[in-house]
Write a protein that holds these residues in place. Structure first.
Motif, short mmCIF file in Angstrom:
data_model
loop_
_atom_site.label_atom_id
_atom_site.label_comp_id
_atom_site.label_asym_id
_atom_site.label_seq_id
_atom_site.Cartn_x
_atom_site.Cartn_y
_atom_site.Cartn_z
N GLU A 1 31.54 16.45 -30.27
CA GLU A 1 31.90 17.56 -29.00
C GLU A 1 31.20 19.00 -29.35
O GLU A 1 30.95 19.67 -28.18
CB GLU A 1 33.57 17.94 -29.17
CG GLU A 1 34.00 18.66 -28.15
CD GLU A 1 34.06 17.71 -26.74
OE1 GLU A 1 33.94 18.46 -25.88
OE2 GLU A 1 33.87 16.44 -26.84
N THR A 2 31.16 19.27 -30.21
CA THR A 2 30.07 20.68 -30.37
C THR A 2 28.90 20.53 -30.11
O THR A 2 28.26 21.55 -29.37
CB THR A 2 30.33 21.35 -31.88
OG1 THR A 2 29.93 20.36 -32.75
CG2 THR A 2 31.88 21.54 -32.30
N GLU B 1 29.07 20.66 -26.24
CA GLU B 1 29.41 21.92 -25.50
C GLU B 1 28.11 22.75 -25.75
O GLU B 1 27.76 23.53 -24.77
CB GLU B 1 30.51 22.74 -26.34
CG GLU B 1 31.77 22.00 -26.10
CD GLU B 1 32.93 22.48 -27.00
OE1 GLU B 1 32.67 23.66 -27.70
OE2 GLU B 1 33.83 21.90 -27.11
N ASP C 1 26.30 24.42 -22.54
CA ASP C 1 25.99 26.25 -22.69
C ASP C 1 24.41 26.19 -22.19
O ASP C 1 24.14 26.88 -21.48
CB ASP C 1 26.52 26.39 -23.62
CG ASP C 1 28.12 26.76 -24.00
OD1 ASP C 1 28.76 26.23 -22.83
OD2 ASP C 1 28.50 26.87 -24.94
N GLU D 1 27.78 18.07 -16.76
CA GLU D 1 28.67 17.34 -17.83
C GLU D 1 28.54 15.73 -17.31
O GLU D 1 28.54 14.97 -18.26
CB GLU D 1 30.27 17.51 -17.40
CG GLU D 1 30.60 18.83 -18.16
CD GLU D 1 32.07 19.31 -17.78
OE1 GLU D 1 32.77 18.96 -16.97
OE2 GLU D 1 32.42 20.08 -18.59
#
Length: 164
Positions: free
Chosen positions: A17-18, A21, A25, A46
């Motif tokens: 998940e990180t 992200e 970003d 996404e």
């Protein structure tokens, strides 16, 4: 908890998940995109990241998710990226802005990967310069090709640049 991918791990690193992200970003920061209606840039990226992580088509990914534009809506916005050279420059500048401090301004051994994506059909004049012919694989001898340049430091791969 997901296992940490190793150099030989079959698990794709983008399932974390990180990492997703950070990729989102990075795309939002590096590649600004003007959209209309329900398709916000974040939603578009996404869907693209999800499709890439699952090695799935944009069409199928859009069908499986609720509250996202159709595959045609996403492709409409993707067609706005008609200058591949400028897009490549934006991506590479974004990658370089996000280099970890341990990587920047130090000497490292580099690795280069050549990535071949099977291409079927007749290329347009705009696509011809990105088509590479190689030994037959997946029923074709034509491929979209891009190279990645990266550093591996402490078992972590850091991509420095891409080139179509």
């Amino acid at each position: 908890m997901l296992p940490t991918p190793t150099l030989v791990s079959p698990a794709p690193a983008l399932t974390d998940e990180t990492t997703l992200e950070a990729a989102l970003d990075g795309l939002l920061e590096s590649i600004p995109l003007t959209t209309k209606g329900e398709c916000r840039p974040q939603t578009l990226y996404e869907v693209l990241l999800r499709a890439a992580c699952r090695q799935d088509s944009v069409e199928h990914t859009a069908q499986m998710l609720s509250g996202v534009p159709t595959g045609n809506g996403i492709r409409y916005h993707l067609h706005k990226f008609n200058d591949m050279s400028a897009l490549e420059t934006q991506l590479n500048q974004g990658l370089q802005r996000r280099l970890p401090a341990e990587i920047a301004n130090h000497r490292h051994r580099l690795a280069i990967d050549l990535n071949l994506i099977p291409y079927y059909g007749q290329p347009t004049s705009a696509e011809t310069c990105y088509i590479y012919r190689s030994r037959a694989k997946a029923g074709t001898t034509s491929f979209f090709v891009y190279a990645t340049v990266y550093v591996i430091r402490a078992h972590q791969r850091v991509t420095l640049a891409i080139h179509a």
